[in-house]
Design an enzyme around this catalytic site. Structure first.
Site, PDB file in Angstrom:
ATOM      1  N   THR A 193      13.538 -20.554  19.795  1.00  0.00           N
ATOM      2  CA  THR A 193      14.179 -20.200  18.959  1.00  0.00           C
ATOM      3  C   THR A 193      13.389 -21.456  18.315  1.00  0.00           C
ATOM      4  O   THR A 193      13.060 -22.395  17.943  1.00  0.00           O
ATOM      5  CB  THR A 193      15.385 -20.880  19.191  1.00  0.00           C
ATOM      6  OG1 THR A 193      15.847 -21.847  19.250  1.00  0.00           O
ATOM      7  CG2 THR A 193      16.569 -20.149  20.700  1.00  0.00           C
TER       8      THR A 193
ATOM      9  N   LYS B 161      10.478 -27.363  16.480  1.00  0.00           N
ATOM     10  CA  LYS B 161      10.176 -28.088  15.744  1.00  0.00           C
ATOM     11  C   LYS B 161      11.272 -28.957  16.030  1.00  0.00           C
ATOM     12  O   LYS B 161      11.040 -30.420  15.624  1.00  0.00           O
ATOM     13  CB  LYS B 161       9.448 -27.663  14.711  1.00  0.00           C
ATOM     14  CG  LYS B 161       7.748 -27.272  14.782  1.00  0.00           C
ATOM     15  CD  LYS B 161       7.638 -27.221  14.177  1.00  0.00           C
ATOM     16  CE  LYS B 161       7.478 -25.899  13.287  1.00  0.00           C
ATOM     17  NZ  LYS B 161       6.654 -24.303  13.579  1.00  0.00           N
TER      18      LYS B 161
ATOM     19  N   GLU C 214       3.547 -28.625  22.968  1.00  0.00           N
ATOM     20  CA  GLU C 214       2.276 -27.987  22.626  1.00  0.00           C
ATOM     21  C   GLU C 214       2.435 -27.161  21.169  1.00  0.00           C
ATOM     22  O   GLU C 214       1.915 -26.934  20.332  1.00  0.00           O
ATOM     23  CB  GLU C 214       1.799 -27.820  23.589  1.00  0.00           C
ATOM     24  CG  GLU C 214       0.440 -27.622  23.342  1.00  0.00           C
ATOM     25  CD  GLU C 214      -0.564 -29.017  22.956  1.00  0.00           C
ATOM     26  OE1 GLU C 214      -0.885 -28.498  21.298  1.00  0.00           O
ATOM     27  OE2 GLU C 214      -1.352 -29.789  23.487  1.00  0.00           O
TER      28      GLU C 214
ATOM     29  N   VAL D 263       2.670 -27.267  17.249  1.00  0.00           N
ATOM     30  CA  VAL D 263       2.007 -27.535  16.246  1.00  0.00           C
ATOM     31  C   VAL D 263       0.798 -26.891  16.195  1.00  0.00           C
ATOM     32  O   VAL D 263      -0.161 -27.175  17.426  1.00  0.00           O
ATOM     33  CB  VAL D 263       1.593 -29.130  15.725  1.00  0.00           C
ATOM     34  CG1 VAL D 263       0.304 -29.224  14.922  1.00  0.00           C
ATOM     35  CG2 VAL D 263       2.078 -29.843  15.675  1.00  0.00           C
TER      36      VAL D 263
ATOM     37  N   LEU E 226      -3.072 -23.997  20.398  1.00  0.00           N
ATOM     38  CA  LEU E 226      -4.070 -24.547  20.367  1.00  0.00           C
ATOM     39  C   LEU E 226      -3.411 -26.029  21.094  1.00  0.00           C
ATOM     40  O   LEU E 226      -2.872 -26.546  20.995  1.00  0.00           O
ATOM     41  CB  LEU E 226      -4.529 -24.602  18.570  1.00  0.00           C
ATOM     42  CG  LEU E 226      -5.089 -24.125  17.915  1.00  0.00           C
ATOM     43  CD1 LEU E 226      -5.084 -24.307  16.009  1.00  0.00           C
ATOM     44  CD2 LEU E 226      -6.254 -23.181  18.577  1.00  0.00           C
TER      45      LEU E 226
ATOM     46  N   GLU F  95       8.651 -17.513   9.115  1.00  0.00           N
ATOM     47  CA  GLU F  95      10.012 -17.388   9.865  1.00  0.00           C
ATOM     48  C   GLU F  95      11.088 -16.260   9.008  1.00  0.00           C
ATOM     49  O   GLU F  95      10.117 -15.538   7.999  1.00  0.00           O
ATOM     50  CB  GLU F  95      10.155 -18.797   9.390  1.00  0.00           C
ATOM     51  CG  GLU F  95      10.355 -19.752   9.867  1.00  0.00           C
ATOM     52  CD  GLU F  95       9.970 -19.557  11.451  1.00  0.00           C
ATOM     53  OE1 GLU F  95      11.056 -19.644  12.075  1.00  0.00           O
ATOM     54  OE2 GLU F  95       9.075 -20.537  11.772  1.00  0.00           O
TER      55      GLU F  95
ATOM     56  N   ASP G 297       7.599 -26.858   7.062  1.00  0.00           N
ATOM     57  CA  ASP G 297       7.184 -27.447   8.353  1.00  0.00           C
ATOM     58  C   ASP G 297       6.065 -27.925   9.228  1.00  0.00           C
ATOM     59  O   ASP G 297       5.714 -28.485  10.027  1.00  0.00           O
ATOM     60  CB  ASP G 297       7.141 -25.347   8.878  1.00  0.00           C
ATOM     61  CG  ASP G 297       6.674 -25.036  10.506  1.00  0.00           C
ATOM     62  OD1 ASP G 297       7.264 -25.368  11.133  1.00  0.00           O
ATOM     63  OD2 ASP G 297       5.471 -24.391   9.850  1.00  0.00           O
TER      64      ASP G 297
ATOM     65  N   LYS H 172       5.278 -30.741  11.203  1.00  0.00           N
ATOM     66  CA  LYS H 172       4.148 -30.691  12.034  1.00  0.00           C
ATOM     67  C   LYS H 172       3.376 -32.525  12.017  1.00  0.00           C
ATOM     68  O   LYS H 172       3.022 -32.310  13.419  1.00  0.00           O
ATOM     69  CB  LYS H 172       3.156 -29.903  12.286  1.00  0.00           C
ATOM     70  CG  LYS H 172       3.919 -28.152  12.290  1.00  0.00           C
ATOM     71  CD  LYS H 172       3.019 -26.961  12.071  1.00  0.00           C
ATOM     72  CE  LYS H 172       3.972 -25.904  12.229  1.00  0.00           C
ATOM     73  NZ  LYS H 172       2.947 -24.524  11.966  1.00  0.00           N
TER      74      LYS H 172
ATOM     75  N   GLY I  98       1.079 -16.613  15.027  1.00  0.00           N
ATOM     76  CA  GLY I  98       0.971 -14.805  15.702  1.00  0.00           C
ATOM     77  C   GLY I  98       1.943 -15.220  16.564  1.00  0.00           C
ATOM     78  O   GLY I  98       1.638 -16.271  18.176  1.00  0.00           O
TER      79      GLY I  98
END
Length: 816
Positions: free
Chosen positions: A559, A583, A610, A613, A617, A671, A682, A686, A800
């Site tokens: 969420t 985050k 993970e 960010v 990746l 978002e 955002d 990060k 995505g």
């Protein structure tokens, strides 16, 4: 000769007794057979309950006696042919008349002594064995009823009499020499003292009777017939994957039975163990099942193919009593004094542990004995307590003992480490530990609320290594959450086959509803759960996870809610791993961030984020690897927003900026409120997370954020936001044209260097590593002490639902 004992469930009714008859017929074809039977299921308890009623002047005892009598009369009618019924019906009625006289005396006197208790309790076995013997005789079997009470001699410790083995053995040998019938049927549990008073042999008394007879006659084999197919690797009521134990040594069986395995009781094993007689535990209702062989031949082996442990047993309703004080150090006789006062109160000590400093002694007893034990110890040590040499006994209740048992434990290293490691990883707090000098068992005392979880953890670790169960609690079933759930369903079969891991979705929650299932929510249930779930909240969801207390639990937050991270700490304190796409926690106040990281470490679980960010990746993982290997990150340059990269890669002046942002939202790259992405907040979060993971104590307020949106765009609703974007189209077009004229492109970048961080829209030249970044890709460029000239670059899809879900999935797998 074989001795067969049938328990109360095996002779509960006429249908079961016919099964017993078939088993006995088959065994008797191979040689002489002794059949020891218990009372009909529940009868002994009801006989004693009726006596308690009578002693309390409660006339309900009369109806209870009538019910027991009727049960035996029905049994006679169903088992004995009509022509032979009359005498046996009279037999039953006569003995119940005698019983009623006893109860009436108890009612009048208001007294129910242990001696009378034994006399009353003896009727159950006496009646059942006589009726079964009569049934066998009417079927033409060479059968004789033997009154074992007349042959087994004991002291006068009523309800738990001690057997005089020499005289008992002589009596039994003489009887069997004089009576050569093929089948001998006798009651278990009952005996007589030297004054010919009826006594009983205590808990598991019928098994004990069978064992005494087997030892006295040097039988070929003792068979205990019950309602389970042998001893189990754990209590099947706690561990659903418990399985029968094929073979076990006498010592292992003794250890398991001492710590709660109810198929056998320790006194029952002793006589046959001394005489090296094999014992088999068989299932009356599945006679062809292999059952369990308990044998003196099975000893410890250094063969690696032999299992380390044979079983796990558990005892509930346990209390710990601790006597401690500086006055105990170096003083002989303290332990003897403690044990003597408890022995005087007939309190059984189950487990003992003592610190090497001699400063304290801790013992485990049954909770029902707490009051008597506390009084006995404090009275016995009254002088020492008054002189402050020891403190009054400390008591902890609501505990369980779990014992891991196996002969081969003593020949294998690392068993304790394996045991305590898996328990520690699941947040099990161990209150006391004991290991017998034989090294056949390791016993631990834990909270009773953790008993089921502990048994399952140990069973999985030592007996189910082929499949590890992981219980997932997923909070958030939107775009990313639904993709994650589908990936789990699609991949789980592969994980079971190739990695021996089973992912079980044990709980789901969104902002409105939540649902739980300890056995896992399947795909069909998932498609309907939103209509069936109960009202949800972050606190309620976390509380339910904690109360269910399942092993290998992982909480997954997919969420963007600020409420969900509020429950992280309470979950981590219960050793529940957290995997967060959210985050908020990692970018919150630095002290909160450190508290969560430290809590996870202190409680032997993980806190993975993970996907905070770079979506899927390996950015945070790369930082971790660099730091662990001794490198130091000196700078970070990055494009961290797949949304902003998508927007500026697709905005070329041919469409309005508003249209490009709407496309990004439609394709799931933003978002629900795109301003969260376009404001740079955002991205700031990060770069903050990356700096913290690199070891820098940065706060969010310290990050310089140079925005590109006009202030008016940040006000009102999302619909108002899109209108303002259209109104300010010239502003965005000017930004684009200015960059193009300089031969550059627009990128929203983040940078950390010299302890400072900033984010903002930049004009990026073709020679920059940030220039060739297309679609929704992210890039992170690390410079470190080792990567000082040629930087370390991580690049790929950074937005995505699918890739973010796969990143969360990877964190779940990393946590296992």
């Amino acid at each position: 000769m074989k001795i067969l004992k049938f328990g109360g469930t095996s002779v509960a009714n006429s249908q079961n007794i016919l099964l017993v008859e078939n088993i006995v017929k088959k065994e008797s074809l191979q040689g002489r057979t002794v059949v020891v039977v218990s009372a009909l299921h529940g009868v002994t308890d009801h006989l004693i309950k009726a006596a308690e009623y009578a002693s309390q002047k409660n006339e309900n005892y009369l109806q209870l006696i009538k019910n027991i009598e009727e049960k035996h009369l029905i049994l006679v009618k169903e088992l004995i042919p009509v022509l032979d019924q009359s005498s046996w019906l009279s037999f039953v009625k006569k003995h119940f008349n005698d019983l009623e006289d006893l109860y009436n005396s108890i009612f009048v006197l208001g007294e129910f002594t242990l001696r009378i208790k034994d006399k009353i309790a003896s009727y159950g076995e006496f009646l059942s064995s006589n009726i079964i013997a009569a049934r066998f005789q009417t079927q033409g079997l060479d059968c004789l009823w033997m009154n074992s009470a007349e042959l087994i001699r004991t002291d006068s410790s009523f309800t738990n009499a001690k057997v005089y083995f020499d005289s008992t053995e002589n009596n039994l040998k003489k009887y069997f020499n004089e009576n050569q019938n093929q089948i001998i049927i006798c009651p278990g549990f009952i005996a007589r003292d030297e004054k010919n008073n009826m006594t009983t042999l205590g808990r598991g008394g019928s098994d004990y009777t069978a064992s005494i007879i087997a030892a006295a006659l040097q039988a070929e084999e003792l068979q205990i017939w019950t309602d389970v197919s042998g001893m189990m690797t754990a209590d099947p009521r706690l561990a659903s994957h418990a399985k029968p134990i094929a073979e076990i040594s006498y010592h292992e069986a003794m250890e398991l039975s001492h710590f709660g395995a109810k198929v056998l009781y320790p006194p029952s094993i002793q006589p046959v163990m001394i005489k090296n007689i094999d014992l088999k535990i068989k299932n009356t209702f599945d006679p062809d099942a292999r059952g369990t062989l308990v044998s003196h031949h099975l000893a410890a082996s250094e063969n690696d193919e032999k299992p380390i442990a044979v079983g796990i047993s558990n005892m509930s309703a346990i209390a710990l009593l601790t006597l401690e004080g500086s006055g105990m150090v170096g003083i002989p006789g303290i332990s003897a004094k403690l044990f003597q006062c408890l022995s005087h109160e007939k309190i059984n000590i189950i487990l003992i542990t003592q610190g090497s400093s001699e400063h304290s002694i801790t013992i485990a007893i049954n909770e029902k004995d707490i009051f008597y034990a506390e009084n006995a110890i404090n009275s016995s040590f009254a002088d020492d307590i008054n002189l402050k040499r020891v403190t009054p006994v400390k008591i902890e209740s609501g505990l369980s003992i779990i014992a891991l048992v196996g002969e081969n434990m003593k020949s294998r290293s690392g068993v304790s480490a394996k045991m305590f490691g898996c328990l520690g990883n699941n947040g099990i707090n161990i209150r006391a530990i004991a290991q017998g000098s034989s090294e056949r068992n390791i016993s631990i005392v834990i909270s009773e609320t953790d008993a089921k979880k502990t048994v399952n953890i140990l069973h999985e670790e030592f007996f189910e290594s082929e499949i590890k169960q992981i219980h997932l609690y997923i909070c958030g079933t939107g775009n990313v959450g639904s993709k994650l759930i589908q990936q789990i369903y699609n991949q789980n079969q592969y994980l079971r086959e190739h990695f021996l891991i089973n992912l079980r979705i044990a709980g789901l929650s969104n902002s409105r509803h939540m649902i739980f299932s300890d056995h896992g929510i399947n795909q069909e249930e998932y498609s309907e759960w939103k209509e069936q779930g109960e009202e949800a909240s972050a606190q309620k969801f976390a509380e339910e996870i904690i109360s269910r207390n399942l092993r290998n639990s992982v909480f997954v937050d997919v969420t963007a809610s600020s409420k969900i991270p509020e429950v992280y700490e309470s979950l981590l304190k219960r050793s529940i791993t957290i995997v967060a796409c959210n985050k908020i926690a990692a970018s919150s106040d630095f002290e909160t961030y450190k508290t969560l990281k430290n809590t996870a470490r202190n409680h032997r679980c993980n806190f993975y984020f993970e996907t905070n960010v770079g979506a899927g990746l390996p950015v945070i993982g790369t930082i971790s690897d660099l730091i662990k290997s001794g490198d130091k990150i000196t700078s970070i340059q990055a494009v961290l927003s797949g949304t902003l990269n998508f927007v500026f890669n697709n905005y070329d002046g041919s469409r309005t900026f508003s249209e490009v942002v709407a496309q990004a939202q439609k394709e799931g790259y933003t978002e629900p409120d795109p301003r969260l992405d376009l404001s740079g907040t955002d991205v700031a979060r990060k770069i903050l997370i990356l700096a913290r993971e690199a070891g820098y104590p940065l706060q969010f307020e310290e990050i310089e954020n140079t925005g590109f949106l006009p202030e008016e765009c940040m006000q009102g609703s999302v619909e108002d936001f899109y209108k303002k974007l259209t109104e300010y189209e010239d502003h965005f077009k000017n930004l684009f044209n200015e960059s193009r004229k300089a031969g550059k492109i627009l990128k929203y970048t983040a940078e950390f260097k010299n302890g400072k961080a900033n984010v903002g829209l930049q004009h990026v030249a073709p020679e920059s590593d940030l220039f060739h970044l297309y679609g929704k890709d992210n890039i992170v460029i690390f410079k470190t002490l080792r990567y000082s000239e040629q930087p370390l670059v991580v690049k790929g899809a950074g937005a995505g639902a699918e890739v973010t879900a796969s990143g969360v999935f990877a964190d779940i797998m990393r946590s296992i």
